[in-house]
Design a protein around this motif. Structure first.
Motif, PDB file in Angstrom:
ATOM      1  N   ASP A 145       0.662  -1.234  -0.079  1.00 52.01           N
ATOM      2  CA  ASP A 145      -0.002  -0.180  -0.097  1.00 52.01           C
ATOM      3  C   ASP A 145       0.841   1.185  -0.132  1.00 52.01           C
ATOM      4  O   ASP A 145       0.572   2.236   0.693  1.00 52.01           O
ATOM      5  CB  ASP A 145      -0.748  -0.077   1.073  1.00 52.01           C
ATOM      6  N   PRO A 146       1.681   1.400  -1.002  1.00 51.57           N
ATOM      7  CA  PRO A 146       2.728   2.876  -0.913  1.00 51.57           C
ATOM      8  C   PRO A 146       1.637   3.901  -1.797  1.00 51.57           C
ATOM      9  O   PRO A 146       2.432   4.493  -2.514  1.00 51.57           O
ATOM     10  CB  PRO A 146       3.690   2.236  -1.598  1.00 51.57           C
ATOM     11  N   TYR A 147       0.630   4.246  -1.037  1.00 49.16           N
ATOM     12  CA  TYR A 147      -0.236   5.274  -1.762  1.00 49.16           C
ATOM     13  C   TYR A 147       0.061   6.617  -1.175  1.00 49.16           C
ATOM     14  O   TYR A 147       0.589   6.660   0.143  1.00 49.16           O
ATOM     15  CB  TYR A 147      -1.601   4.988  -1.786  1.00 49.16           C
ATOM     16  N   ASN A 148      -0.318   7.661  -1.763  1.00 46.80           N
ATOM     17  CA  ASN A 148      -0.079   9.091  -1.391  1.00 46.80           C
ATOM     18  C   ASN A 148      -0.997   9.201   0.015  1.00 46.80           C
ATOM     19  O   ASN A 148      -0.447   9.863   0.837  1.00 46.80           O
ATOM     20  CB  ASN A 148      -0.346  10.009  -2.145  1.00 46.80           C
ATOM     21  N   ASP A 149      -1.961   8.700  -0.040  1.00 45.23           N
ATOM     22  CA  ASP A 149      -3.089   8.731   1.092  1.00 45.23           C
ATOM     23  C   ASP A 149      -2.470   8.465   2.530  1.00 45.23           C
ATOM     24  O   ASP A 149      -2.509   8.939   3.442  1.00 45.23           O
ATOM     25  CB  ASP A 149      -4.376   8.053   1.068  1.00 45.23           C
ATOM     26  N   PHE A 150      -1.525   7.160   2.276  1.00 49.15           N
ATOM     27  CA  PHE A 150      -0.637   6.927   3.569  1.00 49.15           C
ATOM     28  C   PHE A 150       0.355   7.365   3.630  1.00 49.15           C
ATOM     29  O   PHE A 150       0.918   7.650   4.919  1.00 49.15           O
ATOM     30  CB  PHE A 150      -0.351   5.195   3.080  1.00 49.15           C
ATOM     31  N   ARG A 152      -8.421   0.229  -4.796  1.00 48.29           N
ATOM     32  CA  ARG A 152      -8.430   1.682  -4.989  1.00 48.29           C
ATOM     33  C   ARG A 152      -9.942   1.839  -5.027  1.00 48.29           C
ATOM     34  O   ARG A 152     -10.843   1.443  -5.856  1.00 48.29           O
ATOM     35  CB  ARG A 152      -7.754   2.229  -5.985  1.00 48.29           C
ATOM     36  N   TRP A 153     -10.503   2.694  -4.144  1.00 44.35           N
ATOM     37  CA  TRP A 153     -11.926   2.958  -3.804  1.00 44.35           C
ATOM     38  C   TRP A 153     -12.631   3.532  -5.290  1.00 44.35           C
ATOM     39  O   TRP A 153     -12.033   4.599  -5.880  1.00 44.35           O
ATOM     40  CB  TRP A 153     -12.165   3.922  -2.884  1.00 44.35           C
ATOM     41  N   GLN A 174     -13.587  -1.337   5.756  1.00 43.57           N
ATOM     42  CA  GLN A 174     -14.188  -1.018   4.354  1.00 43.57           C
ATOM     43  C   GLN A 174     -15.369   0.086   4.464  1.00 43.57           C
ATOM     44  O   GLN A 174     -15.416   0.893   3.504  1.00 43.57           O
ATOM     45  CB  GLN A 174     -14.691  -2.349   3.766  1.00 43.57           C
ATOM     46  N   CYS A 175     -16.010   0.248   5.479  1.00 44.03           N
ATOM     47  CA  CYS A 175     -16.985   1.193   5.705  1.00 44.03           C
ATOM     48  C   CYS A 175     -16.324   2.587   5.902  1.00 44.03           C
ATOM     49  O   CYS A 175     -16.949   3.376   5.082  1.00 44.03           O
ATOM     50  CB  CYS A 175     -17.919   0.690   6.942  1.00 44.03           C
ATOM     51  N   LYS A 176     -15.270   2.567   6.471  1.00 48.03           N
ATOM     52  CA  LYS A 176     -14.416   3.597   6.534  1.00 48.03           C
ATOM     53  C   LYS A 176     -14.070   4.069   5.216  1.00 48.03           C
ATOM     54  O   LYS A 176     -13.970   5.206   4.878  1.00 48.03           O
ATOM     55  CB  LYS A 176     -13.345   3.677   7.441  1.00 48.03           C
ATOM     56  N   ILE A 177     -13.480   3.224   4.309  1.00 45.64           N
ATOM     57  CA  ILE A 177     -12.871   3.688   3.041  1.00 45.64           C
ATOM     58  C   ILE A 177     -13.990   3.989   2.177  1.00 45.64           C
ATOM     59  O   ILE A 177     -13.992   5.123   1.443  1.00 45.64           O
ATOM     60  CB  ILE A 177     -12.416   2.252   2.459  1.00 45.64           C
ATOM     61  N   HIS A 198     -10.756   6.688   0.692  1.00 42.13           N
ATOM     62  CA  HIS A 198      -9.325   6.457   0.643  1.00 42.13           C
ATOM     63  C   HIS A 198      -8.900   5.622  -0.344  1.00 42.13           C
ATOM     64  O   HIS A 198      -9.660   4.851  -0.985  1.00 42.13           O
ATOM     65  CB  HIS A 198      -8.908   5.487   2.086  1.00 42.13           C
ATOM     66  N   PHE A 199      -7.855   6.199  -0.927  1.00 39.05           N
ATOM     67  CA  PHE A 199      -7.024   5.261  -2.027  1.00 39.05           C
ATOM     68  C   PHE A 199      -8.057   5.488  -3.475  1.00 39.05           C
ATOM     69  O   PHE A 199      -7.990   4.474  -3.827  1.00 39.05           O
ATOM     70  CB  PHE A 199      -6.649   3.945  -1.790  1.00 39.05           C
ATOM     71  N   ALA A 200      -8.535   6.548  -3.372  1.00 40.65           N
ATOM     72  CA  ALA A 200      -9.564   6.818  -4.746  1.00 40.65           C
ATOM     73  C   ALA A 200      -8.912   6.684  -5.926  1.00 40.65           C
ATOM     74  O   ALA A 200      -7.805   7.373  -6.309  1.00 40.65           O
ATOM     75  CB  ALA A 200     -10.254   8.050  -4.563  1.00 40.65           C
ATOM     76  N   ARG A 201      -9.459   5.762  -6.850  1.00 42.14           N
ATOM     77  CA  ARG A 201      -8.593   5.628  -8.275  1.00 42.14           C
ATOM     78  C   ARG A 201      -9.129   6.667  -9.070  1.00 42.14           C
ATOM     79  O   ARG A 201      -9.917   7.351  -9.055  1.00 42.14           O
ATOM     80  CB  ARG A 201      -9.549   4.344  -8.897  1.00 42.14           C
ATOM     81  N   GLY A 202      -7.893   7.034  -9.676  1.00 42.67           N
ATOM     82  CA  GLY A 202      -7.817   8.356 -10.424  1.00 42.67           C
ATOM     83  C   GLY A 202      -7.739   9.572  -9.907  1.00 42.67           C
ATOM     84  O   GLY A 202      -7.619  10.656 -10.210  1.00 42.67           O
TER      85      GLY A 202
END
Length: 211
Positions: free
Chosen positions: A17-22, A67-68, A83-86, A91-95
């Motif tokens: 999970d090396p995403y910007n959101d994290f 990605r959401w 998953q409910c929180k996402i 979080h991690f929205a695609r695009g």
């Protein structure tokens, strides 16, 4: 625990999970992990590990969370609390920027990017095990986010599948110190073959004979 030995031709580095959101300032989840991340030197340690494993030609495997996208989790019988929180926070929205890779840890040519996991384990409902077996991998080093959720779930699953599992205590983070303690002092010793620091791991890798 068994002595951590790393045959370089059978070891893979799993970055979860090396995403910007994290990992980036302005990320949706970053403020919640920032205290632990800064205490651990997370970003610098991930950079050190990235350089070390690539210099040794250890395969880098990106293990991304789903990605959401609009409609995700809606109508599910029993989505998890995460998953409910996402679903509500996107979080991690695609695009979107938050769902892009942190620029320091984006996949490079030759890296393996496996299917996105919907829950916590990078193995469940993905091609991770298949891709590792096709490379002859027997040892996995698992780093990224979060220590007590995706890292722990992925590492537990790996041990069940017969892999030698290494956790790196300062190459991860969590929301609270108690969660980090549980991940590395209480839960990790029941399934991980090695729990080490970044420097300890790098020193151990550099002692291994090159295949």
């Amino acid at each position: 625990m068994s002595k951590p030995l790393y045959p370089l031709d059978r070891t893979a580095y799993l970055l979860v999970d090396p995403y910007n959101d994290f990992l980036s300032e302005g990320g949706k989840v970053f403020p919640m992990i920032q205290p632990m991340a800064e205490q651990n030197g997370l970003l610098d340690n991930l950079r050190k590990l990235d350089r070390a494993v690539r210099s040794l030609k250890i395969p880098v495997v990106i293990v991304p969370h789903h990605r959401w996208e609009k409609g995700d989790y809606e109508g599910w019988d029993h989505p998890t609390p995460t998953q409910c929180k996402i679903m509500h926070m996107h979080h991690f929205a695609r695009g979107e920027w938050g769902g892009d890779w942190h620029p320091d840890f984006a996949p490079q040519e030759g890296d393996i990017v496996v299917q996105e996991h919907w829950g916590s384990s990078g193995f469940a409902n993905t091609d991770l095990d298949f891709r590792l077996k096709q490379q002859g991998i027997t040892h996995v080093i698992i780093v990224g986010l979060l220590a007590n959720t995706c890292i722990e779930a992925t590492a537990r699953y790996a041990s069940e599948l017969g892999y030698h599992v290494t956790l790196v205590r300062d190459a991860t983070a969590a929301f609270k110190a108690e969660m980090m303690h549980a991940a590395h002092e209480l839960n990790g010793p029941t399934f991980a073959h090695a729990i080490v620091s970044t420097q300890e791991l790098i020193d151990s890798l550099n002692r291994q004979p090159v295949a």
